[in-house]
Motif scaffolding. Structure first.
Motif, PDB file in Angstrom:
ATOM      1  N   ALA A  47      44.972  74.158  27.375  1.00  0.00           N
ATOM      2  CA  ALA A  47      44.542  75.547  27.531  1.00  0.00           C
ATOM      3  C   ALA A  47      43.309  75.585  28.425  1.00  0.00           C
ATOM      4  O   ALA A  47      42.466  74.680  28.381  1.00  0.00           O
ATOM      5  CB  ALA A  47      44.225  76.158  26.168  1.00  0.00           C
ATOM      6  N   ASP A  48      43.222  76.601  29.254  1.00  0.00           N
ATOM      7  CA  ASP A  48      42.043  76.753  30.114  1.00  0.00           C
ATOM      8  C   ASP A  48      40.786  76.779  29.259  1.00  0.00           C
ATOM      9  O   ASP A  48      40.758  77.364  28.177  1.00  0.00           O
ATOM     10  CB  ASP A  48      42.133  78.053  30.925  1.00  0.00           C
ATOM     11  N   GLY A  49      39.770  76.117  29.763  1.00  0.00           N
ATOM     12  CA  GLY A  49      38.490  76.096  29.069  1.00  0.00           C
ATOM     13  C   GLY A  49      38.351  74.980  28.045  1.00  0.00           C
ATOM     14  O   GLY A  49      37.324  74.893  27.383  1.00  0.00           O
ATOM     15  N   THR A  50      39.368  74.132  27.900  1.00  0.00           N
ATOM     16  CA  THR A  50      39.238  72.997  26.984  1.00  0.00           C
ATOM     17  C   THR A  50      38.117  72.103  27.489  1.00  0.00           C
ATOM     18  O   THR A  50      38.086  71.731  28.658  1.00  0.00           O
ATOM     19  CB  THR A  50      40.555  72.191  26.911  1.00  0.00           C
ATOM     20  N   SER A  51      37.183  71.791  26.619  1.00  0.00           N
ATOM     21  CA  SER A  51      36.012  71.023  27.045  1.00  0.00           C
ATOM     22  C   SER A  51      36.351  69.549  27.184  1.00  0.00           C
ATOM     23  O   SER A  51      37.281  69.034  26.545  1.00  0.00           O
ATOM     24  CB  SER A  51      34.873  71.192  26.045  1.00  0.00           C
ATOM     25  N   GLU A  52      35.565  68.885  28.019  1.00  0.00           N
ATOM     26  CA  GLU A  52      35.761  67.449  28.197  1.00  0.00           C
ATOM     27  C   GLU A  52      35.439  66.701  26.907  1.00  0.00           C
ATOM     28  O   GLU A  52      36.044  65.669  26.621  1.00  0.00           O
ATOM     29  CB  GLU A  52      34.923  66.924  29.363  1.00  0.00           C
ATOM     30  N   SER A  53      34.542  67.233  26.109  1.00  0.00           N
ATOM     31  CA  SER A  53      34.238  66.571  24.833  1.00  0.00           C
ATOM     32  C   SER A  53      35.431  66.653  23.882  1.00  0.00           C
ATOM     33  O   SER A  53      35.673  65.707  23.118  1.00  0.00           O
ATOM     34  CB  SER A  53      32.986  67.168  24.187  1.00  0.00           C
ATOM     35  N   THR A  54      36.211  67.719  23.948  1.00  0.00           N
ATOM     36  CA  THR A  54      37.429  67.818  23.143  1.00  0.00           C
ATOM     37  C   THR A  54      38.449  66.782  23.599  1.00  0.00           C
ATOM     38  O   THR A  54      39.107  66.125  22.783  1.00  0.00           O
ATOM     39  CB  THR A  54      38.032  69.239  23.239  1.00  0.00           C
ATOM     40  N   ILE A  55      38.565  66.603  24.908  1.00  0.00           N
ATOM     41  CA  ILE A  55      39.483  65.598  25.448  1.00  0.00           C
ATOM     42  C   ILE A  55      39.033  64.199  25.021  1.00  0.00           C
ATOM     43  O   ILE A  55      39.853  63.367  24.625  1.00  0.00           O
ATOM     44  CB  ILE A  55      39.578  65.709  26.979  1.00  0.00           C
ATOM     45  N   ASN A  56      37.728  63.953  25.059  1.00  0.00           N
ATOM     46  CA  ASN A  56      37.207  62.662  24.604  1.00  0.00           C
ATOM     47  C   ASN A  56      37.513  62.440  23.126  1.00  0.00           C
ATOM     48  O   ASN A  56      37.840  61.323  22.720  1.00  0.00           O
ATOM     49  CB  ASN A  56      35.707  62.561  24.860  1.00  0.00           C
ATOM     50  N   ASP A  57      37.424  63.494  22.320  1.00  0.00           N
ATOM     51  CA  ASP A  57      37.771  63.376  20.899  1.00  0.00           C
ATOM     52  C   ASP A  57      39.236  62.996  20.732  1.00  0.00           C
ATOM     53  O   ASP A  57      39.584  62.181  19.875  1.00  0.00           O
ATOM     54  CB  ASP A  57      37.492  64.688  20.156  1.00  0.00           C
ATOM     55  N   MET A  58      40.117  63.596  21.562  1.00  0.00           N
ATOM     56  CA  MET A  58      41.540  63.254  21.518  1.00  0.00           C
ATOM     57  C   MET A  58      41.732  61.767  21.811  1.00  0.00           C
ATOM     58  O   MET A  58      42.523  61.088  21.145  1.00  0.00           O
ATOM     59  CB  MET A  58      42.325  64.070  22.548  1.00  0.00           C
ATOM     60  N   CYS A  59      41.012  61.282  22.805  1.00  0.00           N
ATOM     61  CA  CYS A  59      41.117  59.870  23.184  1.00  0.00           C
ATOM     62  C   CYS A  59      40.617  58.965  22.069  1.00  0.00           C
ATOM     63  O   CYS A  59      41.265  57.969  21.726  1.00  0.00           O
ATOM     64  CB  CYS A  59      40.337  59.613  24.465  1.00  0.00           C
ATOM     65  N   ASP A  60      39.463  59.308  21.516  1.00  0.00           N
ATOM     66  CA  ASP A  60      38.863  58.478  20.474  1.00  0.00           C
ATOM     67  C   ASP A  60      39.717  58.431  19.215  1.00  0.00           C
ATOM     68  O   ASP A  60      39.773  57.412  18.529  1.00  0.00           O
ATOM     69  CB  ASP A  60      37.467  58.995  20.116  1.00  0.00           C
ATOM     70  N   LYS A  61      40.400  59.536  18.900  1.00  0.00           N
ATOM     71  CA  LYS A  61      41.154  59.621  17.647  1.00  0.00           C
ATOM     72  C   LYS A  61      42.609  59.197  17.768  1.00  0.00           C
ATOM     73  O   LYS A  61      43.215  58.804  16.775  1.00  0.00           O
ATOM     74  CB  LYS A  61      41.087  61.034  17.100  1.00  0.00           C
ATOM     75  N   LEU A  62      43.197  59.269  18.984  1.00  0.00           N
ATOM     76  CA  LEU A  62      44.625  58.985  19.083  1.00  0.00           C
ATOM     77  C   LEU A  62      45.053  58.265  20.362  1.00  0.00           C
ATOM     78  O   LEU A  62      45.820  57.313  20.316  1.00  0.00           O
ATOM     79  CB  LEU A  62      45.418  60.304  18.973  1.00  0.00           C
ATOM     80  N   LEU A  63      44.586  58.728  21.504  1.00  0.00           N
ATOM     81  CA  LEU A  63      45.167  58.282  22.767  1.00  0.00           C
ATOM     82  C   LEU A  63      44.762  56.867  23.176  1.00  0.00           C
ATOM     83  O   LEU A  63      45.483  56.209  23.922  1.00  0.00           O
ATOM     84  CB  LEU A  63      44.818  59.270  23.882  1.00  0.00           C
ATOM     85  N   ALA A  64      43.621  56.400  22.707  1.00  0.00           N
ATOM     86  CA  ALA A  64      43.151  55.057  23.052  1.00  0.00           C
ATOM     87  C   ALA A  64      42.660  54.349  21.792  1.00  0.00           C
ATOM     88  O   ALA A  64      42.068  54.975  20.912  1.00  0.00           O
ATOM     89  CB  ALA A  64      42.014  55.129  24.073  1.00  0.00           C
ATOM     90  N   ASN A  65      42.954  53.073  21.714  1.00  0.00           N
ATOM     91  CA  ASN A  65      42.403  52.243  20.643  1.00  0.00           C
ATOM     92  C   ASN A  65      41.070  51.714  21.163  1.00  0.00           C
ATOM     93  O   ASN A  65      41.024  50.700  21.860  1.00  0.00           O
ATOM     94  CB  ASN A  65      43.368  51.104  20.310  1.00  0.00           C
ATOM     95  N   THR A  66      39.997  52.401  20.827  1.00  0.00           N
ATOM     96  CA  THR A  66      38.695  52.110  21.439  1.00  0.00           C
ATOM     97  C   THR A  66      38.117  50.754  21.031  1.00  0.00           C
ATOM     98  O   THR A  66      37.112  50.331  21.594  1.00  0.00           O
ATOM     99  CB  THR A  66      37.687  53.225  21.128  1.00  0.00           C
TER     100      THR A  66
END
Length: 76
Positions: A47-66
């Motif tokens: 969605a327009d306006g999704t913050s980069e910090s929200t995307i980082n949260d997605m990565c940290d919680k699911l998209l990447a095994n940090t």
């Protein structure tokens, strides 16, 4: 809006898929390939306006095994 997430294994983490690709390239006659690191690219339609910090949260919680992977976010 779109975002692209590049996920790679961290340096020092064994990459068996990358090693298999390196070996296969040598078998096909491509010499001089000293190493291969394999990763993944994830494209998100957000969605327009999704913050980069929200995307980082997605990565940290699911998209990447940090623990073993690093990632880079590219907002398109």
């Amino acid at each position: 809006m779109k975002a692209r997430v590049h996920v790679m294994l961290k340096n020092g983490v064994l990459d068996p898929q990358g090693e298999a690709v390196r070996h296969a390239l040598g078998s096909l006659g491509f010499e001089g390939v000293a190493g291969v690191r394999q990763g993944k690219v994830i494209e998100l339609d957000l969605a327009d306006g999704t913050s980069e910090s929200t995307i980082n949260d997605m990565c940290d919680k699911l998209l990447a095994n940090t623990v073993i992977e690093s990632y880079r976010v590219e907002v398109l």
